[in-house]
Design a protein around this motif. Structure first.
Motif, mmCIF file in Angstrom:
data_model
loop_
_atom_site.group_PDB
_atom_site.id
_atom_site.type_symbol
_atom_site.label_atom_id
_atom_site.label_comp_id
_atom_site.label_asym_id
_atom_site.label_seq_id
_atom_site.Cartn_x
_atom_site.Cartn_y
_atom_site.Cartn_z
ATOM 1 N N VAL A 98 -12.774 -4.588 -0.714
ATOM 2 C CA VAL A 98 -11.527 -4.019 -1.199
ATOM 3 C C VAL A 98 -11.838 -2.946 -2.242
ATOM 4 O O VAL A 98 -12.499 -3.220 -3.247
ATOM 5 N N ILE A 99 -11.374 -1.741 -1.984
ATOM 6 C CA ILE A 99 -11.593 -0.628 -2.915
ATOM 7 C C ILE A 99 -10.949 -0.957 -4.264
ATOM 8 O O ILE A 99 -9.842 -1.512 -4.313
ATOM 9 N N ASP A 109 -3.075 6.799 -9.847
ATOM 10 C CA ASP A 109 -4.169 5.968 -10.356
ATOM 11 C C ASP A 109 -4.990 5.400 -9.201
ATOM 12 O O ASP A 109 -6.228 5.432 -9.216
ATOM 13 N N ASN A 110 -4.312 4.897 -8.195
ATOM 14 C CA ASN A 110 -5.016 4.260 -7.093
ATOM 15 C C ASN A 110 -5.640 5.272 -6.135
ATOM 16 O O ASN A 110 -6.716 5.030 -5.588
ATOM 17 N N VAL A 128 -6.005 -0.582 -0.985
ATOM 18 C CA VAL A 128 -4.861 -1.478 -1.205
ATOM 19 C C VAL A 128 -3.586 -0.647 -1.291
ATOM 20 O O VAL A 128 -3.530 0.344 -2.022
ATOM 21 N N TRP A 129 -2.601 -1.059 -0.527
ATOM 22 C CA TRP A 129 -1.243 -0.540 -0.724
ATOM 23 C C TRP A 129 -0.474 -1.618 -1.466
ATOM 24 O O TRP A 129 -0.358 -2.751 -1.012
ATOM 25 N N ILE A 139 1.914 5.069 4.701
ATOM 26 C CA ILE A 139 1.720 5.825 5.937
ATOM 27 C C ILE A 139 0.469 6.684 5.854
ATOM 28 O O ILE A 139 -0.329 6.753 6.805
ATOM 29 N N GLU A 140 0.264 7.336 4.724
ATOM 30 C CA GLU A 140 -0.927 8.183 4.564
ATOM 31 C C GLU A 140 -2.207 7.348 4.589
ATOM 32 O O GLU A 140 -3.223 7.764 5.156
ATOM 33 N N LEU A 141 -2.173 6.167 3.984
ATOM 34 C CA LEU A 141 -3.347 5.298 4.023
ATOM 35 C C LEU A 141 -3.654 4.876 5.460
ATOM 36 O O LEU A 141 -4.816 4.837 5.879
#
Length: 283
Positions: A98-99, A109-110, A128-129, A139-141
């Protein structure tokens, strides 16, 4: 995954650390939809558990420990995290990590932490969303990453509320209905049967067993009584009886979770997107 010895939650401090605890009985697995092949997740804040995870599991996921650190008011040096991760990253059993994330942070921040992932770790990296973030960010992730973690946070921190269910429905509808992504979703702290049975999670984790197995008298005391009264418990020493109770409580609660099968994406869509309140059977 299956359900593993998770330390990425506030309950992990209660997990027993002595050798009598039956880690090999399945305390720390993650859940995976396709099978129960012995998958485990281990947290950076509990590095003492990774050896057992690799030994007993077929597949291991590594959690960054951000949630535990956030609950305790601690700050993790992510450079140290990546140095530690390097020791295990190339192990064939390690499937993903997990990033680093900021649980109560903003999208910038994320995104900044995602941008700081060393290129050499990209192959197994999973962002993580957080549910309080925008659907647009989700959606972008999903456009970029084959697996995304869902983390309950902000106004959606309490799992299984009506508010939380609506957000989960919106998220899955966005990625599987409106965009038809093939992204696998990993549910952080989502091994509750009433979550697993309602959403098309590919994998999930929780400290459910680590928290509840040692609580002989406060959590499911009827299980403890049944084990104590069983014929196989007669004439055992106090130490032997405690070990039997731990192992059997673990096996029973593990089996209860594994009895729940999440819907496939197609099944979830065909059921009208409405969650049903499934109870987690323990007997």
């Amino acid at each position: 995954m299956t359900l593993l010895l998770f330390s990425g939650c506030k309950c992990e401090r209660n997990a027993p650390r002595n050798s009598s605890f039956p880690w090999d009985a399945g305390l720390g697995k993650c859940w995976r939809r396709s099978s129960y092949c012995g998958e485990r997740s281990v947290s950076y804040v509990r590095p003492d558990q990774i050896a057992a995870s690799i030994q007993h599991a077929q597949v291991v996921g590594i959690d960054n420990g951000a949630f535990s650190a956030w609950v305790r008011g601690l700050k993790i040096n992510w450079s140290d995290f990546y140095k530690w991760l390097l020791n295990y990253y190339h192990h064939p059993k390690v499937a993903f990590f997990v990033i680093p994330d900021v649980v109560d942070g903003g999208e910038r921040d994320n995104d900044a932490l995602i941008n700081e992932v060393p290129k050499m770790f990209y192959g197994k990296a999973t962002p993580v969303w957080h549910l309080h973030e925008s659907i647009d960010r989700l959606i972008e992730l999903c456009r970029e990453w084959p697996r995304v973690c869902f983390g309950s946070s902000g106004e959606y921190a309490a799992i299984r509320t009506a508010h939380w269910h609506r957000r989960m429905q919106d998220a899955f509808e966005a990625i599987y209905c409106r965009h038809n992504f093939k992204t696998a979703v990993h549910g952080l702290r989502m091994l509750d049967g009433r979550v697993l049975g309602n959403y098309p999670l590919a994998t999930a984790d929780s400290t459910n067993l680590a928290c509840n197995v040692p609580k002989f008298n406060s959590k499911y005391p009827e299980l403890t009584r049944a084990i104590q009264e069983a014929e196989y418990s007669r004439n055992l020493t106090e130490k032997e009886l405690k070990a039997v109770i731990l192992k059997n409580r673990c096996a029973i609660l593990k089996g209860a979770i594994e009895a729940v099968r999440p819907p496939s994406v197609s099944d979830w869509l065909s059921n009208g997107l409405q969650p049903s309140q499934l109870e987690l059977e323990i007997a």
